[in-house]
Design a protein around this motif. Structure first.
Motif, PDB file in Angstrom:
ATOM      1  N   HIS A   3      42.357  35.340  36.828  1.00 44.92           N
ATOM      2  CA  HIS A   3      41.688  35.263  38.127  1.00 44.92           C
ATOM      3  C   HIS A   3      42.359  36.272  39.068  1.00 44.92           C
ATOM      4  O   HIS A   3      43.270  35.923  39.816  1.00 44.92           O
ATOM      5  N   PRO A   4      41.920  37.520  39.034  1.00 42.20           N
ATOM      6  CA  PRO A   4      42.640  38.602  39.728  1.00 42.20           C
ATOM      7  C   PRO A   4      42.549  38.496  41.250  1.00 42.20           C
ATOM      8  O   PRO A   4      41.506  38.159  41.814  1.00 42.20           O
ATOM      9  N   THR A   5      43.669  38.793  41.878  1.00 40.89           N
ATOM     10  CA  THR A   5      43.762  38.786  43.335  1.00 40.89           C
ATOM     11  C   THR A   5      44.540  40.018  43.780  1.00 40.89           C
ATOM     12  O   THR A   5      45.590  40.332  43.209  1.00 40.89           O
ATOM     13  N   VAL A   6      44.019  40.699  44.791  1.00 46.48           N
ATOM     14  CA  VAL A   6      44.794  41.749  45.434  1.00 46.48           C
ATOM     15  C   VAL A   6      45.307  41.171  46.747  1.00 46.48           C
ATOM     16  O   VAL A   6      44.552  40.579  47.524  1.00 46.48           O
ATOM     17  N   GLY A   7      46.609  41.253  46.967  1.00 43.94           N
ATOM     18  CA  GLY A   7      47.217  40.677  48.158  1.00 43.94           C
ATOM     19  C   GLY A   7      47.420  41.717  49.238  1.00 43.94           C
ATOM     20  O   GLY A   7      47.911  42.822  48.954  1.00 43.94           O
ATOM     21  N   VAL A   8      47.017  41.389  50.472  1.00 44.01           N
ATOM     22  CA  VAL A   8      47.214  42.282  51.614  1.00 44.01           C
ATOM     23  C   VAL A   8      47.872  41.459  52.721  1.00 44.01           C
ATOM     24  O   VAL A   8      47.228  40.593  53.315  1.00 44.01           O
ATOM     25  N   TYR A   9      49.158  41.714  52.975  1.00 41.34           N
ATOM     26  CA  TYR A   9      49.926  40.875  53.881  1.00 41.34           C
ATOM     27  C   TYR A   9      50.522  41.713  55.017  1.00 41.34           C
ATOM     28  O   TYR A   9      51.024  42.805  54.794  1.00 41.34           O
ATOM     29  N   SER A  10      50.457  41.164  56.230  1.00 42.50           N
ATOM     30  CA  SER A  10      50.942  41.904  57.400  1.00 42.50           C
ATOM     31  C   SER A  10      52.005  41.114  58.138  1.00 42.50           C
ATOM     32  O   SER A  10      51.939  39.882  58.221  1.00 42.50           O
ATOM     33  N   ALA A  50      47.843  40.598  39.107  1.00 37.13           N
ATOM     34  CA  ALA A  50      48.747  40.420  37.969  1.00 37.13           C
ATOM     35  C   ALA A  50      48.200  41.162  36.754  1.00 37.13           C
ATOM     36  O   ALA A  50      47.014  41.074  36.439  1.00 37.13           O
ATOM     37  N   ASP A  51      49.078  41.913  36.093  1.00 34.42           N
ATOM     38  CA  ASP A  51      48.711  42.680  34.902  1.00 34.42           C
ATOM     39  C   ASP A  51      47.648  43.728  35.225  1.00 34.42           C
ATOM     40  O   ASP A  51      46.920  44.167  34.349  1.00 34.42           O
ATOM     41  N   GLY A  52      47.552  44.107  36.512  1.00 37.71           N
ATOM     42  CA  GLY A  52      46.585  45.117  36.935  1.00 37.71           C
ATOM     43  C   GLY A  52      47.277  46.242  37.666  1.00 37.71           C
ATOM     44  O   GLY A  52      48.508  46.348  37.678  1.00 37.71           O
ATOM     45  N   ALA A  53      46.499  47.084  38.320  1.00 34.56           N
ATOM     46  CA  ALA A  53      47.083  48.252  38.981  1.00 34.56           C
ATOM     47  C   ALA A  53      46.238  48.695  40.166  1.00 34.56           C
ATOM     48  O   ALA A  53      45.038  48.409  40.240  1.00 34.56           O
ATOM     49  N   ILE A  54      46.888  49.380  41.099  1.00 33.37           N
ATOM     50  CA  ILE A  54      46.234  50.018  42.235  1.00 33.37           C
ATOM     51  C   ILE A  54      46.384  51.528  42.074  1.00 33.37           C
ATOM     52  O   ILE A  54      47.451  52.021  41.698  1.00 33.37           O
ATOM     53  N   PHE A 104      41.387  51.937  48.311  1.00 29.45           N
ATOM     54  CA  PHE A 104      42.072  52.090  47.039  1.00 29.45           C
ATOM     55  C   PHE A 104      41.236  51.485  45.913  1.00 29.45           C
ATOM     56  O   PHE A 104      40.334  50.675  46.146  1.00 29.45           O
ATOM     57  N   ASP A 105      41.551  51.907  44.698  1.00 28.21           N
ATOM     58  CA  ASP A 105      40.922  51.353  43.496  1.00 28.21           C
ATOM     59  C   ASP A 105      41.827  50.283  42.904  1.00 28.21           C
ATOM     60  O   ASP A 105      43.066  50.418  42.935  1.00 28.21           O
ATOM     61  N   VAL A 106      41.212  49.251  42.379  1.00 29.40           N
ATOM     62  CA  VAL A 106      41.952  48.158  41.749  1.00 29.40           C
ATOM     63  C   VAL A 106      41.425  47.979  40.331  1.00 29.40           C
ATOM     64  O   VAL A 106      40.214  47.792  40.140  1.00 29.40           O
ATOM     65  N   THR A 107      42.308  48.046  39.355  1.00 34.19           N
ATOM     66  CA  THR A 107      41.936  47.766  37.965  1.00 34.19           C
ATOM     67  C   THR A 107      42.590  46.459  37.548  1.00 34.19           C
ATOM     68  O   THR A 107      43.795  46.275  37.714  1.00 34.19           O
ATOM     69  N   THR A 108      41.778  45.540  37.044  1.00 30.13           N
ATOM     70  CA  THR A 108      42.269  44.211  36.704  1.00 30.13           C
ATOM     71  C   THR A 108      42.757  44.155  35.253  1.00 30.13           C
ATOM     72  O   THR A 108      42.601  45.105  34.490  1.00 30.13           O
ATOM     73  N   SER A 109      43.295  43.017  34.895  1.00 32.40           N
ATOM     74  CA  SER A 109      43.766  42.782  33.531  1.00 32.40           C
ATOM     75  C   SER A 109      42.585  42.699  32.553  1.00 32.40           C
ATOM     76  O   SER A 109      41.454  42.406  32.930  1.00 32.40           O
ATOM     77  N   GLN A 110      42.866  42.938  31.289  1.00 32.46           N
ATOM     78  CA  GLN A 110      41.870  42.770  30.231  1.00 32.46           C
ATOM     79  C   GLN A 110      41.499  41.297  30.051  1.00 32.46           C
ATOM     80  O   GLN A 110      40.480  40.983  29.431  1.00 32.46           O
ATOM     81  N   LYS A 111      42.301  40.396  30.616  1.00 32.36           N
ATOM     82  CA  LYS A 111      42.047  38.962  30.494  1.00 32.36           C
ATOM     83  C   LYS A 111      41.143  38.424  31.602  1.00 32.36           C
ATOM     84  O   LYS A 111      40.873  37.226  31.664  1.00 32.36           O
ATOM     85  N   THR A 112      40.671  39.293  32.464  1.00 33.92           N
ATOM     86  CA  THR A 112      39.896  38.886  33.637  1.00 33.92           C
ATOM     87  C   THR A 112      38.660  38.083  33.256  1.00 33.92           C
ATOM     88  O   THR A 112      37.894  38.486  32.377  1.00 33.92           O
ATOM     89  N   ILE A 113      38.451  36.938  33.945  1.00 31.10           N
ATOM     90  CA  ILE A 113      37.243  36.144  33.730  1.00 31.10           C
ATOM     91  C   ILE A 113      36.523  35.841  35.044  1.00 31.10           C
ATOM     92  O   ILE A 113      35.477  35.192  35.040  1.00 31.10           O
ATOM     93  N   SER A 114      37.081  36.282  36.171  1.00 32.50           N
ATOM     94  CA  SER A 114      36.430  36.022  37.453  1.00 32.50           C
ATOM     95  C   SER A 114      36.486  37.272  38.322  1.00 32.50           C
ATOM     96  O   SER A 114      37.202  38.227  38.028  1.00 32.50           O
TER      97      SER A 114
END
Length: 620
Positions: A456-463, A539-543, A582-592
Motif C-alpha cells: 500500500h504505497p504512500t509518499v510522505g510530505v511533511y513540513s 517503501a521499496d519505491g523511489a522518487i 516529482f515522479d514516484v515509482t512504487t514497489s513490485q508488490k503494489t496492490i493499491s
C-alpha cells in the motif's frame, strides 16, 4: 485397326469418370462452403450472444458493486443496518444472475479458446468472488451489526459497556477475514486484455479493496476499543495537544499535555499542564539522524523538548520521547503511562459534531464548524498566551470525555469513523508500549508513520515551520497525483504535484499580532511561511525527477532512521506559492493506489486530486 475401337471405348470411359469427378469435386466444394458459411453463422450468432451476455454480466456486477460502495459511505450505524437489510436481497440477485450467465455452456466453451478465453475466465472469477462476498461475509457482518444495534452499549455516566463488543469480536474478525480472502482472490485474477472487460475488472477491484479496507479497519477498531477503554486493566495515556498553526511533521507544536485514563469502558480527561511545566525535565531521546535533520540543519533548531515532540513523522518516536521526559517528572514517576495520544483541534471539532455544542467558561459556544478555527487562529488574536491552553483544555475535556456518553451503535459507529478518518489525516494518532496492543492499534490505522508498506504505497510530505509563528493556519497545501505507467513487473509510476500557498494578504500582516505572523526571530520576516520540507518515497519505491518552482533552497537527499528522504527549505511570502513536482515509482508488490501522507492542516482535507486512467484500458 483391331485396337482402335477398344481405345475409343477406354477414352469414353475415362472421360465419363472425369466428368463425374468434376461434378463430385464441385459438390464437395459446395458442401465445404456451405459448412463454412454455417460455421461462420454459428460463430457470428455465438459471438453476438456472448457479447450480449457479457453486457448483462457487466450490468449486474456494476450494480452490485455500486450498492456495496454506497453502503460503505453511510455513517449512521442504524442506517447502515437498515440499508443493507433492505438492499442485500437485491445485491445478491444481481451477483447470482451474473454468476449464472458467466458459467453457462457458451461461456465455458469460449473460455477454453486461446488468448481471449482467459478474459472470460477472469470474468467468471469476478462473478464467483463477488457472489461469495454477498452471500458470506456481508450477511455475517450484518448479523453482528444487528446484534450490536440491539445491545445495551451504555452503562451510564459516560461509560461504554464493552461486553457486547467483546462478544462480537470473533464474529467481526471472521467476517472481515472472509471478506479479505475473497478480495485477494479477485485481485489475483489475470488482468484482462480486452478493454471492455479490463475497465470493469479494474473498477470492481478498486471498489472491493476500498470496502474490504474499511471493513478491516472497522474490525481492527473493535478489536482495540475494549483494550483502549481498560476492559482488562486501567490504562493511562499522555494526551499531547498540538497546534497545527505552527507545523511539525506529525502535526504541530505541543502546547499542553493532559492525561487520559480509561477503566472498564469509562474515559476521563484532565490534569492538563502547559508545556512550560515540562521544560526543566529535559528533552526526549533523539537519534543522531534526527539531530542532524532537525537541529544541526536550520534555520530553526528543534529543541526536542515537549514542544517539539511532534516533529517526528513517526508517532512511535514521539511516544518514546514523551515517555523519557514523563518519567523524569514528579507526577510521571508516580504514574507510568501506557501510551501517548496526539490530537489537534480538528479532531476535537469532529467529536463535537457528534456530542453537540460546548460552552466555554467565557460564554463562547463552539460547534462542529467553528472549533478548529477558534483554537488555531482566533484564540491567538483575542486571548493572551496564558489563556490559550486553558481553552484547549476545556474543549478537550468536554469533547473527548463525551466520546462514549449516551452511546449506542449509531454513535459508536460515528466515533469509530471519526477516529479512523482523523487518524488518516494525522489529526489523531496514538501509540502504546504494550507490543501486542500496539499491533492491533497500528493495524486499525491509528498509529501514524512514514511509509512502511510496499503493498500500500504512500509518499510522505511533511513540513516543520521554521518561523516562530502561527503562520501555518494560512499555508494551504494541495496535491495532484497522476498515474503514468503500470509496469509488467507490478510496479507503477506516478507524477505528483505538491503546491503550498501562503494565503495571507500582505496588507493583513501589520494588523495581526506578532504571535501569529512571527516575532522576527533569527531574522525571519513577518508574514512568511518558512517550511522545512521532508519528502519520503514509498517503501521499496523511489522518487525521481524532483523539481521545484518558487523559493526553495538546500534541496538534498539524506536518510533518517534507515529511510531515504529529500529535504529542503521552502519560503513563502504573503501570496506566494511553492510547487514540488516529482515522479514516484512504487514497489513490485503494489496492490493499491498511491496515497499522499502529509502534515495535517486546520481542517479535514479531501485529499489529493487523483487521475488513475493510465491503468484503465481506455488509458492505453
Amino acid at each position: 485397326m483391331l485396337g482402335n475401337p477398344g481405345n475409343g471405348s477406354i477414352d469414353k470411359h475415362i472421360g465419363a469418370r472425369s466428368v463425374r469427378h468434376k461434378h463430385g469435386f464441385r459438390n464437395l466444394l459446395w458442401v465445404i462452403l456451405l459448412a463454412l458459411v454455417a460455421a461462420l453463422g454459428i460463430l457470428g450468432w455465438s459471438g453476438y450472444q456472448l457479447f450480449s451476455q457479457a453486457k448483462q454480466v457487466k450490468k449486474h456486477e456494476e450494480k452490485a458493486i455500486e450498492m456495496l460502495a454506497r453502503s460503505s459511505t453511510l455513517s449512521d450505524g442504524s442506517v447502515l443496518d437498515g440499508y443493507i437489510k433492505q438492499q442485500l436481497p437485491v445485491i445478491s440477485k444481481e451477483t447470482r444472475e451474473a454468476k449464472v450467465i458467466a458459467h453457462g455452456t457458451l461461456w465455458n466453451a469460449a473460455a477454453r479458446t486461446p488468448v481471449y478465453g482467459n478474459d472470460l475466465k477472469t470474468v467468471q472469477g469476478m462473478t464467483d468472488s463477488l457472489d461469495a462476498i454477498v452471500t458470506g461475509p456481508v450477511p455475517e457482518l450484518l448479523t453482528v451489526a444487528s446484534n450490536l444495534e440491539h445491545s445495551q452499549l451504555s452503562s451510564g455516566d459516560g461509560r461504554l459497556n464493552v461486553e457486547p463488543i467483546l462478544r462480537s469480536q470473533k464474529s467481526i474478525a471472521a467476517g472481515s477475514a472472509d471478506m479479505h480472502k475473497q478480495v485477494v482472490t479477485y485481485n489475483n485474477l489475470p488482468l484482462p486484455r480486452g478493454a471492455f472487460v479490463k475497465d470493469a475488472y479494474l473498477s470492481g477491484r478498486t471498489t472491493l479493496n476500498q470496502v474490504s479496507a474499511q471493513i478491516q479497519q472497522f474490525s481492527n477498531s473493535f478489536q482495540m476499543l475494549p483494550q483502549f477503554l481498560g476492559a482488562d486493566k486501567p490504562q493511562t495515556f499522555a494526551l499531547l495537544a498540538m497546534t497545527t498553526s505552527e507545523a511539525r511533521s506529525s502535526g504541530g507544536l505541543i502546547g499542553s499535555i493532559g492525561v487520559i485514563t480509561t477503566d472498564k469502558g469509562e474515559i476521563s480527561v484532565g490534569n492538563f499542564k502547559p508545556n512550560t511545566d515540562y521544560l526543566s525535565y529535559g528533552i526526549g531521546n533523539p537519534t543522531p539522524d534526527e539531530v542532524n535533520v532537525f537541529r544541526q540543519w536550520g534555520p530553526l533548531q528543534m529543541s526536542f523538548d515537549v514542544r517539539d515532540l511532534a516533529v517526528y513523522p513517526d508517532t512511535s518516536r514521539s511516544a518514546e520521547s514523551m515517555q523519557a521526559i514523563w518519567q523524569r517528572t514528579p507526577w510521571g514517576s508516580k504514574q507510568p503511562i501506557d501510551g501517548v495520544i496526539l490530537v489537534d483541534p480538528v479532531f476535537l471539532q469532529e467529536l463535537i459534531k457528534i456530542n453537540g455544542d460546548i460552552k466555554l467558561s467565557d460564554g463562547r459556544v463552539l460547534s462542529g464548524q467553528n472549533t478548529a478555527e477558534f483554537l488555531l487562529n482566533t484564540v491567538y488574536k483575542e486571548y493572551a498566551p496564558t489563556q490559550q491552553d486553558m481553552y484547549f483544555q476545556q474543549v478537550a475535556e468536554a469533547s473527548i470525555g463525551g466520546m462514549f456518553s449516551q452511546i449506542n451503535m449509531s454513535k459508536l459507529t460515528k466515533v469509530a469513523q471519526v477516529m479512523s478518518s482523523s487518524a488518516e489525516g494525522r489529526h489523531f494518532s496514538m501509540y502504546v508500549f504494550d507490543k501486542n496492543m500496539e499491533t492491533t492499534i497500528a493495524a486499525a490505522g491509528f498509529t501514524a508513520q512514514s511509509s512502511s508498506s510496499a503493498e500500500h504505497p504512500t509518499v510522505g510530505v511533511y513540513s516543520t515551520e521554521q518561523n516562530a509563528s502561527k503562520m501555518d493556519w494560512y499555508i494551504h497545501r494541495r496535491a495532484k497525483v497522476t498515474r503514468m505507467h503500470c509496469h509488467s513487473n507490478g510496479s507503477q509510476t506516478y507524477h505528483v504535484y505538491y503546491t503550498m500557498t501562503n494565503t495571507l494578504n500582505s496588507q493583513e500582516v501589520s494588523s495581526l499580532p506578532a504571535y501569529i505572523v512571527g516575532i522576527n526571530q533569527a531574522g525571519q520576516p513577518q508574514g512568511y511561511g518558512i517550511e522545512k520540507m521532508l519528502i519520503y518515497p514509498p517503501a521499496d519505491g523511489a522518487i525521481s525527477n524532483l523539481k521545484t518552482d518558487g523559493t526553495v533552497s538546500e534541496l538534498h537527499k539524506t536518510e533518517m532512521n534507515g529511510k531515504t528522504l529529500y529535504a529542503s527549505i521552502a519560503s513563502l511570502a504573503p501570496g506566494a506559492s511553492v510547487t514540488y513536482s516529482f515522479d514516484v515509482t512504487t514497489s513490485q508488490k503494489t496492490i493499491s493506489d498511491l496515497r499522499v501522507d502529509q502534515t495535517p492542516m486546520g481542517w479535514m482535507d479531501s485529499g489529493p486530486s487523483f487521475d488513475g486512467s493510465a491503468c484503465s484500458a481506455s488509458g492505453h
